[in-house]
Motif scaffolding. Sequence first.
Motif, PDB file in Angstrom:
ATOM      1  N   UNK A  82      56.616  39.881  55.982  1.00  0.00           N
ATOM      2  CA  UNK A  82      55.900  39.885  54.709  1.00  0.00           C
ATOM      3  C   UNK A  82      54.853  40.991  54.614  1.00  0.00           C
ATOM      4  N   UNK A  83      54.568  41.649  55.723  1.00  0.00           N
ATOM      5  CA  UNK A  83      53.506  42.664  55.742  1.00  0.00           C
ATOM      6  C   UNK A  83      53.889  43.885  54.906  1.00  0.00           C
ATOM      7  N   UNK A  84      52.881  44.575  54.416  1.00  0.00           N
ATOM      8  CA  UNK A  84      53.103  45.785  53.612  1.00  0.00           C
ATOM      9  C   UNK A  84      53.740  46.892  54.451  1.00  0.00           C
ATOM     10  N   UNK A 114      55.309  51.262  65.592  1.00  0.00           N
ATOM     11  CA  UNK A 114      53.989  50.628  65.476  1.00  0.00           C
ATOM     12  C   UNK A 114      54.133  49.138  65.159  1.00  0.00           C
ATOM     13  N   UNK A 115      55.035  48.803  64.243  1.00  0.00           N
ATOM     14  CA  UNK A 115      55.275  47.394  63.923  1.00  0.00           C
ATOM     15  C   UNK A 115      55.787  46.633  65.133  1.00  0.00           C
ATOM     16  N   UNK A 134      61.149  49.284  55.108  1.00  0.00           N
ATOM     17  CA  UNK A 134      62.386  48.902  54.417  1.00  0.00           C
ATOM     18  C   UNK A 134      62.611  49.744  53.155  1.00  0.00           C
ATOM     19  N   UNK A 135      61.545  50.012  52.398  1.00  0.00           N
ATOM     20  CA  UNK A 135      61.668  50.849  51.187  1.00  0.00           C
ATOM     21  C   UNK A 135      62.143  52.254  51.554  1.00  0.00           C
TER      22      UNK A 135
END
Length: 147
Positions: free
Chosen positions: A50-52, A133-134, A58-59
């Motif tokens: 759900x994180x930005x 990083x994620x 994904x975008x």
Amino acid sequence: MRLDDPWDDALTSGWGEPDGAAGSTPAVVPGPAAPRGGPSAADIYLEVQRSEAFQEVRRRYRRFVVPATTAFFVWYLAYVVTAVTAPGLMARPVAGAVNVAMVVGLGQFLTTFLLTGAYARHARLRRDRAALDLRWETQEMTRGAGR
């Protein structure tokens, strides 16, 4: 239902035992995990999803893949439809025994390699750092959850 960390390094039955020992001892199946005080791994992964930052990765992925896939599919269909509907055009010689169909067919292979290179470059420049990083953040959060 039990949700385990997909990157868990637990041994699978038959892996890591000395030769001949796999069939002699029963596999130990861990029971349900003891309740922890913090969030579970599933909660952490849902939070990351759900994180930005995750949504941005994904975008960026979709911004490249959807148009590239569409363009390549149209290019492939144009080749097939032209081969079926205009065999005279495709049979037209270009140089010696090489005809238009051969040149366009080789162009399909060339565009496949070019698209692969463009995808790798796009991933390296636009997504890999953010995804790494994620991953590190997720690993730290799951480590804090007891995994």
